[in-house]
Design a protein around this motif. Structure first.
Motif, PDB file in Angstrom:
ATOM      1  N   GLY A 144       0.748  -1.273  -0.060  1.00 50.72           N
ATOM      2  CA  GLY A 144       0.018   0.130   0.125  1.00 50.72           C
ATOM      3  C   GLY A 144       0.838   1.257  -0.112  1.00 50.72           C
ATOM      4  O   GLY A 144       1.675   1.316  -0.445  1.00 50.72           O
ATOM      5  N   GLU A 145       0.473   2.208   0.719  1.00 48.21           N
ATOM      6  CA  GLU A 145       0.976   3.647   0.738  1.00 48.21           C
ATOM      7  C   GLU A 145       1.828   3.721   1.765  1.00 48.21           C
ATOM      8  O   GLU A 145       2.480   4.837   2.025  1.00 48.21           O
ATOM      9  N   ASN A 146       1.592   3.170   2.883  1.00 46.42           N
ATOM     10  CA  ASN A 146       2.204   3.292   4.212  1.00 46.42           C
ATOM     11  C   ASN A 146       3.681   2.523   4.232  1.00 46.42           C
ATOM     12  O   ASN A 146       3.885   1.361   4.772  1.00 46.42           O
ATOM     13  N   PHE A 147       4.542   3.155   3.760  1.00 47.69           N
ATOM     14  CA  PHE A 147       6.020   2.791   3.784  1.00 47.69           C
ATOM     15  C   PHE A 147       6.983   3.746   3.822  1.00 47.69           C
ATOM     16  O   PHE A 147       6.837   4.944   3.321  1.00 47.69           O
ATOM     17  N   VAL A 148       8.057   3.364   4.301  1.00 49.59           N
ATOM     18  CA  VAL A 148       9.290   4.231   4.304  1.00 49.59           C
ATOM     19  C   VAL A 148      10.180   3.494   3.169  1.00 49.59           C
ATOM     20  O   VAL A 148      10.207   2.307   3.198  1.00 49.59           O
ATOM     21  N   TYR A 149      11.087   4.197   2.660  1.00 50.50           N
ATOM     22  CA  TYR A 149      12.175   3.457   1.545  1.00 50.50           C
ATOM     23  C   TYR A 149      13.520   3.908   1.786  1.00 50.50           C
ATOM     24  O   TYR A 149      14.013   5.009   1.819  1.00 50.50           O
ATOM     25  N   ALA A 150      14.239   2.617   1.806  1.00 42.98           N
ATOM     26  CA  ALA A 150      15.760   2.963   1.662  1.00 42.98           C
ATOM     27  C   ALA A 150      16.522   2.727   0.190  1.00 42.98           C
ATOM     28  O   ALA A 150      16.308   1.665  -0.276  1.00 42.98           O
ATOM     29  N   GLY A 151      17.159   3.670  -0.255  1.00 41.93           N
ATOM     30  CA  GLY A 151      17.590   3.664  -1.413  1.00 41.93           C
ATOM     31  C   GLY A 151      18.903   4.487  -1.467  1.00 41.93           C
ATOM     32  O   GLY A 151      19.333   5.261  -0.789  1.00 41.93           O
ATOM     33  N   ASP A 152      19.337   4.715  -2.708  1.00 43.11           N
ATOM     34  CA  ASP A 152      20.618   5.116  -3.026  1.00 43.11           C
ATOM     35  C   ASP A 152      21.085   5.828  -4.277  1.00 43.11           C
ATOM     36  O   ASP A 152      21.901   6.681  -4.327  1.00 43.11           O
ATOM     37  N   ALA A 153      20.009   5.844  -5.282  1.00 43.74           N
ATOM     38  CA  ALA A 153      20.110   6.344  -6.559  1.00 43.74           C
ATOM     39  C   ALA A 153      19.189   7.047  -7.111  1.00 43.74           C
ATOM     40  O   ALA A 153      18.150   7.164  -6.531  1.00 43.74           O
TER      41      ALA A 153
ATOM     42  N   TRP B 178      10.823   7.472  -3.276  1.00 40.95           N
ATOM     43  CA  TRP B 178      11.143   8.257  -2.118  1.00 40.95           C
ATOM     44  C   TRP B 178       9.758   9.305  -1.842  1.00 40.95           C
ATOM     45  O   TRP B 178       9.412   9.413  -0.958  1.00 40.95           O
ATOM     46  N   ARG B 179       9.457  10.016  -2.939  1.00 39.16           N
ATOM     47  CA  ARG B 179       8.471  10.993  -3.193  1.00 39.16           C
ATOM     48  C   ARG B 179       7.227  10.450  -2.587  1.00 39.16           C
ATOM     49  O   ARG B 179       6.123  11.198  -2.179  1.00 39.16           O
ATOM     50  N   ALA B 180       7.018   9.026  -3.039  1.00 40.71           N
ATOM     51  CA  ALA B 180       5.674   8.736  -2.645  1.00 40.71           C
ATOM     52  C   ALA B 180       5.611   7.978  -1.205  1.00 40.71           C
ATOM     53  O   ALA B 180       4.529   7.246  -1.124  1.00 40.71           O
ATOM     54  N   SER B 181       6.697   7.895  -0.899  1.00 39.18           N
ATOM     55  CA  SER B 181       6.754   7.364   0.560  1.00 39.18           C
ATOM     56  C   SER B 181       6.483   8.084   1.731  1.00 39.18           C
ATOM     57  O   SER B 181       6.297   9.248   1.601  1.00 39.18           O
ATOM     58  N   ARG B 182       6.321   7.507   3.087  1.00 41.71           N
ATOM     59  CA  ARG B 182       6.043   8.274   4.247  1.00 41.71           C
ATOM     60  C   ARG B 182       7.453   8.839   4.694  1.00 41.71           C
ATOM     61  O   ARG B 182       7.416   9.839   5.507  1.00 41.71           O
ATOM     62  N   GLY B 183       8.530   8.482   4.161  1.00 41.83           N
ATOM     63  CA  GLY B 183      10.025   8.834   4.938  1.00 41.83           C
ATOM     64  C   GLY B 183      10.835   8.273   3.904  1.00 41.83           C
ATOM     65  O   GLY B 183      10.808   7.001   3.434  1.00 41.83           O
ATOM     66  N   ALA B 184      11.987   9.052   3.658  1.00 41.26           N
ATOM     67  CA  ALA B 184      13.182   8.455   3.080  1.00 41.26           C
ATOM     68  C   ALA B 184      14.310   8.217   3.865  1.00 41.26           C
ATOM     69  O   ALA B 184      14.688   8.763   4.818  1.00 41.26           O
ATOM     70  N   ILE B 185      14.765   7.016   3.502  1.00 39.73           N
ATOM     71  CA  ILE B 185      16.169   6.390   4.183  1.00 39.73           C
ATOM     72  C   ILE B 185      17.314   6.749   3.133  1.00 39.73           C
ATOM     73  O   ILE B 185      16.915   5.841   2.115  1.00 39.73           O
ATOM     74  N   LEU B 186      18.163   7.544   3.345  1.00 42.97           N
ATOM     75  CA  LEU B 186      19.040   7.841   2.352  1.00 42.97           C
ATOM     76  C   LEU B 186      20.509   7.103   2.743  1.00 42.97           C
ATOM     77  O   LEU B 186      20.916   7.303   3.776  1.00 42.97           O
ATOM     78  N   VAL B 187      20.812   6.285   1.683  1.00 39.19           N
ATOM     79  CA  VAL B 187      21.965   5.401   1.801  1.00 39.19           C
ATOM     80  C   VAL B 187      23.156   5.534   0.790  1.00 39.19           C
ATOM     81  O   VAL B 187      22.735   5.750  -0.261  1.00 39.19           O
TER      82      VAL B 187
ATOM     83  N   ARG C  69      16.252  16.980  -3.361  1.00 37.64           N
ATOM     84  CA  ARG C  69      15.246  17.023  -4.384  1.00 37.64           C
ATOM     85  C   ARG C  69      14.026  15.890  -3.914  1.00 37.64           C
ATOM     86  O   ARG C  69      13.060  15.489  -4.723  1.00 37.64           O
ATOM     87  N   LEU C  70      13.879  15.919  -2.424  1.00 38.93           N
ATOM     88  CA  LEU C  70      12.764  14.747  -1.994  1.00 38.93           C
ATOM     89  C   LEU C  70      11.411  15.771  -1.890  1.00 38.93           C
ATOM     90  O   LEU C  70      10.418  15.270  -1.652  1.00 38.93           O
ATOM     91  N   GLY C  71      11.572  17.121  -1.835  1.00 40.61           N
ATOM     92  CA  GLY C  71      10.238  17.735  -1.499  1.00 40.61           C
ATOM     93  C   GLY C  71       9.924  17.879  -0.137  1.00 40.61           C
ATOM     94  O   GLY C  71      10.777  18.126   1.004  1.00 40.61           O
ATOM     95  N   ASP C  72       8.779  17.540   0.249  1.00 42.06           N
ATOM     96  CA  ASP C  72       8.207  17.670   1.555  1.00 42.06           C
ATOM     97  C   ASP C  72       8.328  16.165   2.410  1.00 42.06           C
ATOM     98  O   ASP C  72       7.990  16.158   3.362  1.00 42.06           O
ATOM     99  N   VAL C  73       9.095  15.463   1.520  1.00 43.23           N
ATOM    100  CA  VAL C  73       9.092  13.953   2.276  1.00 43.23           C
ATOM    101  C   VAL C  73      10.332  14.132   3.226  1.00 43.23           C
ATOM    102  O   VAL C  73      11.283  14.388   3.015  1.00 43.23           O
TER     103      VAL C  73
END
Length: 487
Positions: A144-153, A160-169, A178-182
């Motif tokens: 669904g929509e309720n997730f946080v995402y860990a990525g690097d690229a 990231w922009r569609a997530s509830r929070g970004a994990i930057l690696v 570039r994440l906006g309001d996330v």
């Protein structure tokens, strides 16, 4: 493939699901690049079909590679800080999903060796390449929509922009603006000392001083060597050093699996993931081009010697280093080639006494290296130097052959003085050169004594570069050569 239990996912808690990418995120390496490289070495026939598979799409290409070569998830380097954080979150009851553009077989191989059980491990299936928007669609389908995402690229930006929070690696740190309001809920910066330090390690810059041997023929030529000869020796030194670095890169790129099983070699830049293998593959032809450009300012014979040296190091690395005794002879030959590269810079006759001395001298040091390695493993249960073919029963043999080779080198040095230096009258006072014999005997005796007592570094030449006594002996040898020329 591990399935996500949606009913459980909706009832455990309301915390966002942690969705984690694989390549570049959970592991710093690119599994596709590494397996393609390994495929070319282990299964050339399967590698031939890569072009045909690529025509069918990237997902089909990844499936072809995965079917041709398995990935050992236990050996793959993982980003420890992120792994520890994920383990803590799992213990708190958070749900974790591994979603990657890598093939499903690779994702499963990694998930099976994690210290916690992920709720799902999803990868490309041979039809759809789970990257960017396609990965986002699959994540929404699963959690669904309720997730946080860990990525690097950059390709992870839509997720990231569609997530509830970004994990930057790692490299993902540069996309924060570039994440906006996330909101950023986790930061895991690049580990290690940065790419420059990693490249210096990968190129083995600390090994370059071994190529100073190219200056030896010019130094021993005395007044018969001019400024131009010294300038060409500098270029030859740089050419050999660049070729040596290219050889080290090829060795490390094709020996990733073995390095990751080694207690110290696992920290090498490509094995640890500090440098992408794709960058290493691109660097090799670049280094060869630099070597050729340097060689254009040298005699053709010097350039040919350099590439014979490169081929010799590669053949040694992949084949001959596993043959006992022959490995030491090849090492001595490679060191002697460095001297040959200096000899061909000048029009003087070849000194076969010098080349013979070099063979015996460096054979002694090569055997010293094997003796030291064997002595260190003598306390282990198997009492064998793996991948080398030696056992600790060979310690006495290595000691006798190595020390006698050193004595032979000293005898050859005496013959070199008597047959060449005195008769050719190159030096004004060649008697000063006899003092070098004393220094040589002392240094060889000292390093073998340290080895027997267990105080020698595995590589005696690297030991000499850090040893103050060796510095003084080397400086003394240069002083006596200058005295012999000027007195």
């Amino acid at each position: 493939m591990m399935k996500l239990n949606l009913e459980v996912a909706q009832t455990v808690d309301s915390s966002p699901v942690i969705v984690v990418d694989l390549d570049g995120t959970l592991t710093p390496v690119d599994t596709l690049h590494e397996t393609v490289l390994q495929l070319h070495r282990t299964s050339p026939q399967a590698a031939i079909g890569l072009v045909q598979a690529l025509r069918q799409g990237k997902a089909a290409f990844k499936r072809h590679v995965a079917q041709s070569l398995s990935l050992d998830g236990a050996l793959l380097p993982l980003r420890q800080d992120l792994l520890e954080w994920l383990t803590e979150q799992h213990e708190l009851g958070r749900r974790i999903v591994l979603v990657s553009a890598a093939d499903q077989a690779f994702v499963d191989a990694v998930a099976a060796h994690l210290p916690f059980r992920v709720d799902a491990a999803i990868g490309s299936d041979g039809l759809a390449n789970l990257s960017g928007e396609a990965k986002l669609a699959r994540i929404r389908e699963m959690v669904g929509e309720n997730f946080v995402y860990a990525g690097d690229a950059a390709v992870d930006l839509p997720i990231w922009r569609a997530s509830r929070g970004a994990i930057l690696v790692g490299r993902g740190m540069r996309f924060e603006k570039r994440l906006g309001d996330v909101p950023v809920v986790g930061r895991f910066p690049q580990e290690g000392g940065g790419p420059l330090r990693a490249w210096l390690r990968a190129l083995r810059i600390y090994q370059w001083p071994k190529n100073l041997l190219v200056f030896l023929p010019v130094l021993l030529a005395g007044p018969m060597a001019g400024i131009g000869d010294w300038g060409q020796a500098v270029l030859a030194f740089l050419m050999l050093s660049v070729l040596a670095s290219a050889g080290y890169l090829v060795n490390d790129l094709l020996d990733l699996a073995a390095d990751r099983q080694h207690p110290t070699k696992r920290s090498r830049p490509f094995a640890s993931g500090a440098l992408p293998v794709a960058h290493g593959v691109a660097a090799v032809p670049g280094l060869l081009l630099v070597a050729v450009l340097l060689g254009l300012f040298l005699p053709l014979a010097s350039l040919l010697v350099g590439f014979v040296y490169l081929c010799g190091t590669l053949v040694y690395s992949f084949f001959l280093k596993k043959v006992p005794m022959l490995d030491a002879i090849v090492l001595a030959s490679l060191f002697t080639l460095r001297i040959v590269a200096g000899i061909v810079l000048m029009t003087l006759p070849w000194s076969f006494w010098l080349l013979t001395f070099s063979m015996f001298f460096f054979l002694s040091l090569a055997l010293l290296k094997r003796f030291t390695e064997l002595r260190e493993v003598s306390q282990s249960p198997d009492r064998e130097l793996r991948r080398r073919g030696y056992t600790t029963d060979d310690l006495t043999l290595l000691l006798s052959m190595g020390s006698s080779s050193g004595i032979a080198a000293c005898v050859i040095f005496v013959m070199y003085l008597m047959e060449e230096q005195f008769s050719r009258s190159i030096y004004a006072s060649p008697e000063w050169l006899w003092v070098i014999l004393v220094l040589l005997l002392y240094w060889l005796g000292r390093v073998w004594q340290l080895a027997v007592r267990g105080h020698m570094n595995e590589d005696p030449l690297l030991f000499a570069l850090r040893d103050r006594v060796s510095h003084l002996i080397g400086l003394g040898a240069i002083v006596f050569i200058l005295l012999a020329r000027a007195a």
